[in-house]
Design an enzyme around this catalytic site. Structure first.
Site: not given
Ligand SMILES: *Cc1c(COP(=O)(O)O)cnc(C)c1O
Length: 429
Positions: A146, A241, A269
């Site tokens: 994701y 990511d 995060k």
């Molecule tokens: C949470 C997450 C996202 C998206 O971040 P948001 O702040 O929810 O838009 C993208 N990549 C990874 C790996 C994530 O865990």
């Protein structure tokens, strides 16, 4: 044993008339496990309290950001002090540079960076940059991973998409995803084949170096280095990511833990300490293409928001102090080892893993290496486990396909109480 959740039920009823599914982000709705989502009243350290006054040990931690636990004193002070000085200026501040310097110390591959407001914005922008820099269109991503909800990345995605079993979302036009190639994780052969098929067309490979949105799935030995070698050979960029793994799997993220340096990184995060934030960064040569130093356009009214910068800075300062991360990582290992032993004693098939301060377990006897093997998990058993834990005051993510998180506030008492709950729960399943 059932807890009173009258107030949460009342609030959920009202919310369902206000928000689709009663929530502002899908996985919160408990669709993966059934039942009524807890409405939270307040939180402190490793605990959250719902609107009915029930207390739970929290392993969701706002889906990862709260490495110090809830309402850490230094973070609360940093936010309140900054709020009194103004909440947003739309002009540069010293705080942005202070946070960037700290991030770069911990993750040196981000020679330059750009702050944004969410992980979604970070990944979306970093892909635009990779395309601008390489002059190529195609990207490779991995099934069950994701990267936020931008159109081009919403292909065979993890997290809520996996939990709800949604196909690629309606509303995403074919044109937006026709350049996205989705491949199984932990298989270098398929990546090499795709790069060989489109040798001059692939701008980037984007990967969660440790997968956290199909449950926790570790990269196999040599996999990340293999991606590094392949992308270099074909002139594609490697994007990590690390929105979830950054400052979680190791202080320097997965790139430090596995000693593989990506060209670009997306963050989020943890760096906002619980406030909305994201960032992307990497080699100066590439980052110089971002406006206004270059022509790749990307902007944000609230980007580098002083409250978020202050919270992120206070969080990373405490988290990077000697021994803090290590203690939380040790607590995580203790937790997952305990869960594994309890499952074994009850003859329950379980695949359990942890890395740094992230953990996860699947109810299956198949080793989990990718999304297909993650899907062999017994989700009905997971749902029973989730609810039985909740009744005993332990709140884990309401889905088999999410990771768990430990904070600096998860001390011996918290871990002990959690394992006590698991001992009762796994004996029931
Ligand atoms: C949470 C997450 C996202 C998206 O971040 P948001 O702040 O929810 O838009 C993208 N990549 C990874 C790996 C994530 O865990």
């Amino acid at each position: 044993m059932a807890l009173s959740q009258d107030r949460s039920q009342e609030l959920f009823q009202q919310a369902q008339g206000l928000f689709p599914g009663g929530v502002n982000s899908p996985v919160r709705a408990f669709r993966g496990v059934g039942g009524t989502p807890l409405f939270i009243d307040h939180a402190q350290g490793g605990y959250i309290w719902d609107a009915d006054g029930n207390r739970y040990i929290d392993y969701v931690l706002s889906w990862g950001p709260l490495v110090l636990g809830h309402a850490a004193t230094e973070v609360v002070s940093a936010i309140t002090e900054q709020a009194a000085k103004g909440t947003s200026y739309g002009a540069p501040t010293a705080l942005e540079s202070q946070l960037a310097v700290l991030i770069r110390e911990l993750m040196p591959s981000l020679e330059m960076m750009r702050f944004v407001n969410s992980g979604t914005e970070a990944t979306m922008s970093v892909i635009r940059l990779a395309r601008a820099f390489t002059g190529r269109s195609k990207i490779i991503k991995f099934i069950g991973q994701y990267h936020g909800h931008a159109d081009l990345l919403l292909v065979q995605a993890g997290s809520g998409v996996a939990t709800l079993g949604l196909p690629d979302s309606p509303g995403v036009p074919v044109g937006s995803t026709q350049d996205t190639i989705s491949l199984p994780f932990n298989d270098l052969g398929v990546v090499e084949a795709a790069l060989a098929q489109y040798p001059d067309q692939i701008a980037a490979v984007i990967v969660e170096p440790v997968a956290g949105n199909m449950g926790l799935v570790l990269p196999q030995d040599g996999y990340l280095q293999g991606l590094r070698d392949l992308t270099t050979r074909y002139g594609a960029l490697l994007i990590f990511d690390e929105v979830m793994t950054g400052f979680r799997v190791a202080m320097g993220g997965a790139q430090a833990l596995y000693s593989v340096t990506p060209d670009l990184t997306a963050l989020g995060k943890v760096i906002g300490g619980g406030l909305p934030v994201g960032a992307y960064g990497g080699r100066t040569e590439i980052m110089k293409h971002v406006a206004p130093s270059g022509t790749m356009y990307q902007a944000g009214t609230l980007s580098g928001n002083p409250l978020a910068m202050a919270a992120g800075l206070a969080t990373l300062r405490s988290w990077s102090q000697s021994g803090v991360f290590e203690r939380a990582a040790t607590a995580t290992t203790q937790l997952i080892n305990g869960i594994r032993e309890i499952a074994a004693a009850n003859n329950i098939s379980l695949q359990a893993a942890s890395v740094g301060t992230m953990f996860g377990f699947f109810f299956t006897d198949t080793p989990v290496i990718d999304y297909a093997s993650a899907k062999t998990s017994d989700v009905a058993r997971f749902a029973r486990c989730f609810h039985a834990l909740l009744e005993r005051g332990v709140y884990i993510a309401p889905s088999q396909f999410e990771a768990g998180f430990v904070s600096a506030a998860h001390d011996q008492e918290v871990i002990g109480a959690t394992l006590h709950a698991f001992t009762e729960v796994l004996a029931l399943l």
